[in-house]
Design an enzyme around this catalytic site. Structure first.
Site, PDB file in Angstrom:
ATOM      1  N   HIS A  65       0.442 -51.913  71.998  1.00  0.00           N
ATOM      2  CA  HIS A  65       1.692 -51.324  72.464  1.00  0.00           C
ATOM      3  C   HIS A  65       2.859 -52.134  71.914  1.00  0.00           C
ATOM      4  CE1 HIS A  65       4.529 -50.335  76.041  1.00  0.00           C
ATOM      5  NE2 HIS A  65       4.713 -49.498  75.035  1.00  0.00           N
ATOM      6  N   GLU A 106       1.753 -55.616  73.547  1.00  0.00           N
ATOM      7  CA  GLU A 106       0.752 -55.642  74.620  1.00  0.00           C
ATOM      8  C   GLU A 106      -0.557 -55.189  73.981  1.00  0.00           C
ATOM      9  OE1 GLU A 106       2.134 -54.495  79.078  1.00  0.00           O
ATOM     10  OE2 GLU A 106       2.652 -53.008  77.591  1.00  0.00           O
ATOM     11  N   ASN A 141       5.565 -51.043  81.002  1.00  0.00           N
ATOM     12  CA  ASN A 141       6.116 -49.769  81.453  1.00  0.00           C
ATOM     13  C   ASN A 141       5.881 -49.488  82.926  1.00  0.00           C
ATOM     14  OD1 ASN A 141       7.451 -48.976  79.164  1.00  0.00           O
ATOM     15  ND2 ASN A 141       5.577 -48.259  78.188  1.00  0.00           N
ATOM     16  N   SER A 184       2.185 -45.624  75.354  1.00  0.00           N
ATOM     17  CA  SER A 184       2.970 -46.366  76.337  1.00  0.00           C
ATOM     18  C   SER A 184       2.284 -46.410  77.687  1.00  0.00           C
ATOM     19  CB  SER A 184       4.325 -45.687  76.537  1.00  0.00           C
ATOM     20  OG  SER A 184       5.001 -45.556  75.333  1.00  0.00           O
TER      21      SER A 184
HETATM   22  P1  NAI Z   1       8.539 -39.631  68.031  1.00  0.00           P
HETATM   23  O1  NAI Z   1       8.747 -38.313  68.690  1.00  0.00           O
HETATM   24  O2  NAI Z   1       9.722 -40.346  67.439  1.00  0.00           O
HETATM   25  O3  NAI Z   1       7.446 -39.495  66.836  1.00  0.00           O
HETATM   26  C1  NAI Z   1       6.211 -38.860  66.995  1.00  0.00           C
HETATM   27  C2  NAI Z   1       5.755 -38.427  65.604  1.00  0.00           C
HETATM   28  O4  NAI Z   1       4.388 -38.013  65.669  1.00  0.00           O
HETATM   29  C3  NAI Z   1       6.553 -37.266  65.037  1.00  0.00           C
HETATM   30  O5  NAI Z   1       7.029 -37.600  63.734  1.00  0.00           O
HETATM   31  C4  NAI Z   1       5.520 -36.137  64.988  1.00  0.00           C
HETATM   32  O6  NAI Z   1       5.721 -35.211  63.915  1.00  0.00           O
HETATM   33  C5  NAI Z   1       4.238 -36.909  64.803  1.00  0.00           C
HETATM   34  N1  NAI Z   1       3.028 -36.156  65.178  1.00  0.00           N
HETATM   35  C6  NAI Z   1       2.813 -35.415  66.294  1.00  0.00           C
HETATM   36  N2  NAI Z   1       1.567 -34.872  66.270  1.00  0.00           N
HETATM   37  C7  NAI Z   1       0.993 -35.295  65.112  1.00  0.00           C
HETATM   38  C8  NAI Z   1      -0.266 -35.073  64.505  1.00  0.00           C
HETATM   39  N3  NAI Z   1      -1.183 -34.308  65.104  1.00  0.00           N
HETATM   40  N4  NAI Z   1      -0.525 -35.648  63.307  1.00  0.00           N
HETATM   41  C9  NAI Z   1       0.398 -36.414  62.698  1.00  0.00           C
HETATM   42  N5  NAI Z   1       1.619 -36.666  63.218  1.00  0.00           N
HETATM   43  C10 NAI Z   1       1.916 -36.108  64.408  1.00  0.00           C
HETATM   44  O7  NAI Z   1       7.791 -40.551  69.096  1.00  0.00           O
HETATM   45  P2  NAI Z   1       7.838 -42.153  69.286  1.00  0.00           P
HETATM   46  O8  NAI Z   1       9.002 -42.521  70.137  1.00  0.00           O
HETATM   47  O9  NAI Z   1       7.676 -42.785  67.946  1.00  0.00           O
HETATM   48  O10 NAI Z   1       6.535 -42.384  70.173  1.00  0.00           O
HETATM   49  C11 NAI Z   1       5.245 -42.364  69.590  1.00  0.00           C
HETATM   50  C12 NAI Z   1       4.267 -43.061  70.521  1.00  0.00           C
HETATM   51  O11 NAI Z   1       4.690 -44.416  70.709  1.00  0.00           O
HETATM   52  C13 NAI Z   1       4.146 -42.450  71.924  1.00  0.00           C
HETATM   53  O12 NAI Z   1       2.839 -42.580  72.356  1.00  0.00           O
HETATM   54  C14 NAI Z   1       5.076 -43.326  72.744  1.00  0.00           C
HETATM   55  O13 NAI Z   1       4.727 -43.322  74.103  1.00  0.00           O
HETATM   56  C15 NAI Z   1       4.832 -44.680  72.100  1.00  0.00           C
HETATM   57  N6  NAI Z   1       5.910 -45.643  72.264  1.00  0.00           N
HETATM   58  C16 NAI Z   1       7.230 -45.269  72.195  1.00  0.00           C
HETATM   59  C17 NAI Z   1       8.234 -46.205  72.377  1.00  0.00           C
HETATM   60  C18 NAI Z   1       9.681 -45.799  72.279  1.00  0.00           C
HETATM   61  O14 NAI Z   1      10.556 -46.607  72.677  1.00  0.00           O
HETATM   62  N7  NAI Z   1      10.009 -44.613  71.773  1.00  0.00           N
HETATM   63  C19 NAI Z   1       7.936 -47.620  72.627  1.00  0.00           C
HETATM   64  C20 NAI Z   1       6.503 -47.937  72.610  1.00  0.00           C
HETATM   65  C21 NAI Z   1       5.543 -46.958  72.459  1.00  0.00           C
END
Ligand code: NAI
Length: 300
Positions: free
Chosen positions: A155, A167, A205, A134
């Site tokens: 993104h 993006e 963002n 993000s």
């Molecule tokens: P989340 O917390 O729902 O999921 C993250 C996942 O990554 C978890 O299942 C975790 O177990 C896994 N993980 C962590 N370390 C790992 C590793 N070393 N190997 C494999 N899996 C691993 O997070 P979310 O919300 O899906 O965000 C993920 C990314 O997307 C972040 O960079 C966030 O900034 C970005 N993002 C999030 C948005 C949102 O609205 N939540 C929108 C756009 C981008």
């Protein structure tokens, strides 16, 4: 025999389509990206660090597709075909054959850099490696692995199944061939790609999260309560969802991570995170995903 491919360009000179996609992280975003790619006919390898996380992500996909079947937007057979394109794994080596790998792990430079390194170790040298970050610098992430020209940012927005925008972020080293293939993937997934250069928070963002942060300051100062702040922006600015409800949807931890990146990367105190946002995260009130944030969500 398949044609020889060089730098992602087919023998006829066209950009080679992405046929197999690796997705690292089966959370909110990773599961959404995997689902939309599978719906577009792409084979997906979805990897998370442990079975519990992976199973949660696969269940979220199955539940969402089940809802589509119930609403008669697709048949049970179509759902099964989509699900059959998604393979779950906890072994990074399983993305070794993928044309493009997108990471959607937690918003931490250290975590993302370690995932980039692990992916680069197992994929072909011309496989594209993309971050769904993000706010973190694509240029800096690219600099952690060999052949940084193959790195870009994609993104996606939450919920990936619904929001049209991607993006596309070009780092300093990103090659034209990489950008071309990233655009082709976005188009295949039915998304509208908009190019932005690599700058903290990119465009969406940089605008959205400081607005949310300011809403948290308003709440903390007692300018209005959470419901009123959200109604003001819905009725007065025609936003489909108020800023505090949006923060709950995004996840307050993610909002705080992004504010901290804006603050440190720009070195400008106008991006300081609201102390109340920090307190909410410390208290584990992360929004919808924890059942409680600026609003309450009960059992979900
Ligand atoms: P989340 O917390 O729902 O999921 C993250 C996942 O990554 C978890 O299942 C975790 O177990 C896994 N993980 C962590 N370390 C790992 C590793 N070393 N190997 C494999 N899996 C691993 O997070 P979310 O919300 O899906 O965000 C993920 C990314 O997307 C972040 O960079 C966030 O900034 C970005 N993002 C999030 C948005 C949102 O609205 N939540 C929108 C756009 C981008």
């Amino acid at each position: 025999m398949p044609a020889e491919h060089h730098n992602g360009v087919d023998d006829d000179g066209s950009e080679r389509a992405i046929r197999s996609l690796g997705v690292i992280g089966a959370g909110t975003m990773g599961s959404g990206i995997a689902q939309v790619a599978a719906m577009a006919g792409i084979e997906v390898m979805l990897v998370d660090q442990a079975d519990a996380w992976l199973d949660q992500g696969l269940k979220a996909i199955a539940d969402d597709l089940d809802r589509s079947v119930q609403k008669e937007r697709m048949t049970g057979q179509q759902r099964d075909t989509i699900l059959s394109r998604i393979t779950g794994s906890t072994a990074m080596a399983d993305v070794g054959d993928c044309d493009l790998v997108i990471e959607a792990v937690n918003e931490s430079f250290a975590t993302k850099a370690s995932v980039f390194g692990a992916v680069a170790d197992v994929v072909l040298p011309d496989a594209i490696i993309v971050s769904n970050t993000s706010s973190i610098s694509i240029t800096a992430l690219a600099g952690t692995i060999p052949n940084p020209g193959r790195v870009a940012g994609m993104h996606f927005f939450n919920p990936v199944q619904i929001l049209k925008l991607v993006e596309v972020i070009r780092g300093i080293q990103t090659s034209d061939a990489t950008l071309g293939r990233v655009h082709a993937l976005a188009a295949a997934m039915g998304k509208t790609a908009i190019d932005v250069t690599d700058s903290p928070g990119f465009v969406a963002n940089r605008l959205l999260i400081p607005m949310i942060n300011e809403a948290v300051f308003c709440l903390a100062e007692g300018v209005a309560n959470a419901g009123a702040i959200d109604e003001v922006m819905k009725l007065g600015a025609a936003h489909p969802i108020g800023p505090l409800a949006l923060a709950d949807l995004i996840g307050l931890d993610i909002c705080l991570d992004i504010m901290e990146t804006l603050h440190s990367d720009f070195g400008d105190d106008k991006y300081r995170p609201a102390p109340l946002l920090r307190q909410m995260v410390s208290a584990g009130r992360l929004g919808r995903k924890s059942g409680s944030g600026f609003h309450e969500y009960g059992d979900q």
